[in-house]
Design a protein around this motif. Structure first.
Motif, short mmCIF file in Angstrom:
data_model
loop_
_atom_site.label_atom_id
_atom_site.label_comp_id
_atom_site.label_asym_id
_atom_site.label_seq_id
_atom_site.Cartn_x
_atom_site.Cartn_y
_atom_site.Cartn_z
N ARG A 269 0.84 -1.21 0.00
CA ARG A 269 0.00 0.00 0.00
C ARG A 269 0.87 1.25 0.00
N PRO A 274 -1.64 2.78 -6.23
CA PRO A 274 -2.75 2.45 -5.34
C PRO A 274 -3.55 1.22 -5.77
N GLY A 277 -1.51 -1.86 -5.02
CA GLY A 277 -1.42 -2.05 -3.57
C GLY A 277 -2.70 -2.67 -3.03
N GLU A 278 -3.82 -2.23 -3.59
CA GLU A 278 -5.11 -2.76 -3.17
C GLU A 278 -5.24 -4.24 -3.58
#
Ligand SMILES: Cc1cc2nc3c(=O)[nH]c(=O)nc-3n(C[C@H](O)[C@H](O)[C@H](O)COP(=O)(O)OP(=O)(O)OC[C@H]3O[C@@H](n4cnc5c(N)ncnc54)[C@H](O)[C@@H]3O)c2cc1C
Length: 402
Positions: A269, A274, A277-278
């Motif tokens: 993360r 993003p 990372g999610e």
């Protein structure tokens, strides 16, 4: 008619099955001995396919259809801020290990596949070879193929000094069902292979077929592999389970300590775009492997040969492990046929040809991964060049289902 020859194949994974099937087609009697008693197809993660792999599958009698791989036509640099940097028209046909293994295994007669049978040792006398199985049973043949993978028992007997050597970095891998992807992933990631370059690290991610080879939107899966430098001490910790057992260079996924998975997800993360990372955060059970080089200086020892990962394991950047195993198997059987079953001459020919290929694969993989080695400075990279050179486009070729 020459007498029917018998081959003992140690290892019933992709390399062993290709060899067994091609030998049967060339008139040999074959017996496959596989240590694992369970269904291998339940394991594994994503991999890349090639024209050579699909040709071999078709030739082996496996049911081949475009659903075995998911085709993306573009490769892109996914920048840290989540936008696309460079994009080039470089395609990939991503798949999963189980998707490729299953039809190959289904094409092979179960009566010749002996699961739960581990080979412990090999004996030979110049014209025949005997495999000694756990429990003491003995099997005799004219040829023995060590297709028993990176920790090959067969190789250890003939080349005890050869072992996988850590490249100084590890990889986290994971697969997520398409329905579990964050909304932003759909537009951004499902029609391209994405390459992300955190400092000294690399993430490659792409869509792959669903659990049932279903290529329809909504039914696919998304795969990532995240390379991160790790010193010897860091790797020892990562590969040691909660009971204190050190698993060396590969740990069964459920035994990876929860705190390492949590730390990896927190890093994801922090340092990844993003959306990625999610995705990493949502994978329930990631896989962890040490990235290694394994290079055998020889592949033939009397009536014994090494094939596939038992001889050479390249870093996954070349994305060619299964294709190499298929080509080794095809090369071995072609040599036996060309030498009219003069086995000794054929094995020499096989060794010469496949050593050269194995070395080429290893060397390109080292080149692609050099900047990830521990201690390397945050090397400036040219993303477009990575997108172009990644894989092994000069050694295996992109699938064309047209
Ligand atoms: C379950 C599994 C999952 C995999 N998943 C992936 C993946 O997701 N992505 C990827 O790129 N590659 C994966 N691989 C590796 C990939 O199969 C190889 O890189 C490549 O296909 C070459 O295969 P191979 O047949 O030479 O070796 P491997 O696929 O490693 O197979 C070796 C086989 O030999 C058996 N064996 C080992 N020792 C003995 C013994 N003493 N006696 C009898 N049998 C023995 C093992 O159980 C194994 O089935 C996986 C391998 C396995 C076995």
């Amino acid at each position: 008619m020459p007498p029917q020859r018998r081959a003992l194949i140690i290892g019933g994974s992709i390399g062993g099955l290709f060899a067994a099937q091609f030998l049967r087609q060339a008139g040999w009697e074959v017996a496959v001995f596989e240590r694992s008693a369970g269904d291998l197809a339940d394991r594994g993660a994503g991999l890349n396919t090639s024209a050579e792999l699909f040709e071999a599958l078709a030739r082996a009698g496996a049911v081949v259809n475009p659903g075995l791989a998911f085709h993306v036509r573009r490769s892109a640099w996914l920048k840290q801020d989540g936008t696309i940097g460079v994009e080039i028209p470089r395609g990939w046909h991503g798949s999963t290990w189980g998707t490729i293994y299953r039809p190959l295994r289904a094409a092979f007669p179960s009566a010749l596949y002996h699961a739960g049978k581990a080979v412990e040792r090999v004996e030979q006398d110049g014209s025949s070879v005997t495999a000694i199985l756990a429990g003491g049973a003995r099997e005799r043949g004219d040829l023995l193929i060590g297709a028993d993978g990176v920790y090959s028992t067969v190789r250890k007997q003939f080349l005890p000094e050869v072992a996988p050597i850590s490249a100084g970095y590890i990889a986290w891998r994971g697969i997520l069902e398409e329905r579990d992807l964050p909304p932003a992933a759909h537009a951004l990631l499902l029609d391209r292979a994405a390459f992300t370059f955190p400092d000294n690290e690399l993430v490659v991610s792409l869509p792959v077929p669903g659990a049932d080879n279903d290529p329809r939107p909504g039914h696919r899966r998304y795969y990532f592999i995240w390379y991160r430098p790790a010193s010897a001490a860091e790797q020892r910790a990562l590969f040691t389970d909660a009971s204190g057992r050190d698993h060396g260079l590969a740990i069964p996924p459920p035994l990876i300590r929860a705190e390492f998975v949590a730390a990896m997800k927190a890093d994801a993360r922090r340092v990844l775009p993003p959306v990625l990372g999610e995705i990493v955060g949502r994978v329930a059970q990631p896989l962890l492997q040490s990235i290694t080089d394994l290079e055998a200086p020889r592949m033939a020892f009397g009536r014994v040969v090494l094939l596939g990962d038992s001889a050479f394991v390249a870093r996954p950047h070349v994305a060619a492990g299964t294709s190499k195993a298929a080509l080794d198997a095809a090369g071995l059987v072609a040599a036996l046929v060309a030498h009219d079953d003069d086995i000794d001459a054929a094995l020499q020919h096989y060794e010469r040809e496949r050593l050269a290929f194995g070395r080429a694969v290893i060397s390109h993989a080292r080149y692609l991964g050099a900047y990830l080695e521990a201690g390397g400075a945050a090397t400036a990279r040219d993303p477009e060049r990575v997108l172009r050179e990644y894989g092994a486009p000069h050694l295996v070729h992109e699938v064309d289902f047209a």
